[in-house]
Design a protein around this motif. Sequence first.
Motif, short mmCIF file in Angstrom:
data_model
loop_
_atom_site.label_atom_id
_atom_site.label_comp_id
_atom_site.label_asym_id
_atom_site.label_seq_id
_atom_site.Cartn_x
_atom_site.Cartn_y
_atom_site.Cartn_z
N TYR A 95 2.82 -4.80 -3.38
CA TYR A 95 2.53 -4.25 -4.71
C TYR A 95 1.91 -2.85 -4.58
N ALA A 96 0.92 -2.73 -3.73
CA ALA A 96 0.26 -1.43 -3.53
C ALA A 96 1.25 -0.39 -3.01
N GLN A 97 2.15 -0.82 -2.13
CA GLN A 97 3.15 0.11 -1.58
C GLN A 97 4.17 0.52 -2.64
N ARG A 98 4.61 -0.45 -3.43
CA ARG A 98 5.64 -0.15 -4.44
C ARG A 98 5.17 0.89 -5.43
N PHE A 99 3.91 0.78 -5.87
CA PHE A 99 3.40 1.70 -6.88
C PHE A 99 2.58 2.84 -6.27
N THR A 100 2.63 2.96 -4.95
CA THR A 100 1.96 4.04 -4.22
C THR A 100 0.50 4.18 -4.67
N LEU A 101 -0.18 3.05 -4.71
CA LEU A 101 -1.57 3.08 -5.14
C LEU A 101 -2.45 3.62 -4.01
N PRO A 102 -3.39 4.51 -4.34
CA PRO A 102 -4.23 5.15 -3.31
C PRO A 102 -5.34 4.22 -2.81
N VAL A 103 -4.98 3.34 -1.89
CA VAL A 103 -5.93 2.37 -1.34
C VAL A 103 -6.42 2.84 0.02
N ARG A 104 -7.73 2.80 0.20
CA ARG A 104 -8.33 3.08 1.51
C ARG A 104 -8.89 1.78 2.07
N THR A 105 -8.22 1.23 3.06
CA THR A 105 -8.72 0.01 3.70
C THR A 105 -9.75 0.37 4.76
N GLY A 106 -10.46 -0.63 5.25
CA GLY A 106 -11.48 -0.40 6.28
C GLY A 106 -12.63 0.45 5.79
N THR A 107 -12.87 0.45 4.49
CA THR A 107 -13.94 1.26 3.90
C THR A 107 -14.90 0.35 3.17
N LYS A 108 -16.00 0.04 3.79
CA LYS A 108 -16.99 -0.87 3.20
C LYS A 108 -17.96 -0.11 2.31
N SER A 140 -4.52 -4.21 -10.01
CA SER A 140 -4.03 -4.21 -11.39
C SER A 140 -4.68 -3.09 -12.21
N VAL A 141 -5.98 -2.88 -12.02
CA VAL A 141 -6.64 -1.77 -12.71
C VAL A 141 -6.00 -0.45 -12.27
N GLY A 142 -5.76 -0.31 -10.97
CA GLY A 142 -5.13 0.90 -10.46
C GLY A 142 -3.76 1.14 -11.08
N HIS A 143 -2.98 0.09 -11.19
CA HIS A 143 -1.64 0.22 -11.79
C HIS A 143 -1.74 0.72 -13.23
N HIS A 144 -2.64 0.13 -14.01
CA HIS A 144 -2.76 0.54 -15.41
C HIS A 144 -3.32 1.95 -15.54
N LEU A 145 -4.21 2.36 -14.65
CA LEU A 145 -4.71 3.74 -14.70
C LEU A 145 -3.60 4.72 -14.32
N ALA A 146 -2.80 4.37 -13.32
CA ALA A 146 -1.70 5.25 -12.91
C ALA A 146 -0.70 5.43 -14.06
N LYS A 147 -0.42 4.36 -14.79
CA LYS A 147 0.50 4.46 -15.94
C LYS A 147 -0.03 5.43 -16.98
N ARG A 148 -1.35 5.56 -17.05
CA ARG A 148 -1.97 6.46 -18.04
C ARG A 148 -2.26 7.83 -17.46
N GLY A 149 -1.81 8.08 -16.24
CA GLY A 149 -1.97 9.39 -15.63
C GLY A 149 -3.39 9.72 -15.21
N ARG A 150 -4.20 8.70 -14.99
CA ARG A 150 -5.59 8.94 -14.59
C ARG A 150 -5.72 8.99 -13.07
N GLU A 151 -6.69 9.76 -12.62
CA GLU A 151 -6.93 9.91 -11.18
C GLU A 151 -7.93 8.87 -10.71
N PHE A 152 -7.68 8.26 -9.53
CA PHE A 152 -8.57 7.22 -9.03
C PHE A 152 -8.32 7.00 -7.54
N VAL A 153 -9.22 6.25 -6.92
CA VAL A 153 -9.05 5.79 -5.55
C VAL A 153 -9.56 4.36 -5.48
N ILE A 154 -8.93 3.54 -4.64
CA ILE A 154 -9.32 2.14 -4.46
C ILE A 154 -9.88 1.98 -3.05
N LEU A 155 -11.06 1.40 -2.95
CA LEU A 155 -11.70 1.17 -1.65
C LEU A 155 -11.71 -0.32 -1.33
#
Length: 373
Positions: free
Chosen positions: A87-100, A19-34
């Motif tokens: 949800y992550a796929q629909r909004f093309t959120l930059p998620v990196r799985t397997g990253t502890k 959800s944070v990623g979605h709201h940041l993307a709407k505001r044009g901010r750069e981010f990554v989700i681990l």
Amino acid sequence: MDAERHETVIIGAGQAGLSVGHHLAKRGREFVILDGSDRIGDNWRSHWDSLRLYSPARYDGLPGMRFPAPGWSFPGKDQVADYLEAYAQRFTLPVRTGTKVRRLSGENGGYAVDTDHGRLLAENVVVATGTFGRGAHIPAFAAQLDPRILQLHSSEYRNEAQLHDGPVLVVGASHSGADVAYEVALRHRTVLCGRETGQIPVRLEARSTRLVIPLLWQLANHVLTTGNPLGRKMRPEVRVHGGPLLRVRAEDLERAGVERVPDRMTGVRDGMPVLGDGRVLEVANVVWCTGFRQDFGWIDLPVIGEDGWPAEHRGVADGFPGLYFSGLSFQRAFSSMLVGGAGRDAEIVAKHIAARERRLHRAEREHRVPAAV
């Protein structure tokens, strides 16, 4: 190996982090989700098989995407997991799985996030690792129980087939404990122990309750908040002792033959559980529905209070600009711990990040402009 640089790093790809990623993307901010799991939603997939949400699907959507189920149905845990992945796929959120994430620390006015795949540097970090923390809370005296007794924490319990033949003691009488006790009582003599947490005044899935649920949702979102005395009084109770019974009620437990003991388990005698009234129980299984302990030991910053919870206000960390939390139990309101409550809390955090970035970039531009002659 050089560290990656990002404007914002979000730790955790559950409902809060996405959800944070979605709201940041709407505001044009750069981010990554681990996320440490191999697949988005795996934390939900690991819950017990019969778990369903306590809120109907019409209240379970994240920002921008309704939950794909009949509005008055109560989705199962695998449906939630698949929804988060979609949800992550629909909004093309930059998620990196397997990253502890191994460590979060401060560095050069920003933050360093050390993972098992290298280091990331960020101006902002959002910790969205879950509502109730990473570690299962089990009392130390559990180690003294007879080794022939099967012990499972609620995070390990999947279904009744895991249990040994014989009686079951369920420790912890919040809604998860009640749900598990009700289920295992079909085949086992079952005792449920723990302090009373109360119960909601209606049956969740009764047709008549549809008239009440909108009012309960308003209560959870706008009345039971950290902004008023009632919410502030309730917050530590919910965080420490758990919430009221929701789906399974006291009368359901009684009909199922569950013995309800309001005393806590206080110790072990001759390898067997001892209750607060001194009674020793002969059991073959113990299911610990005792919640989770907040494990923020990987955060190498003095932001965690004596109660084990972050010092924050609506997700904004006290005294650490650029550090945020999202998805904490009762972060802003009672609804913070519900899937459908994640979006509102996330929006507060994302707005703060976006405003902070505008201030930082404005100050940087002003610093670069030569002074007028």
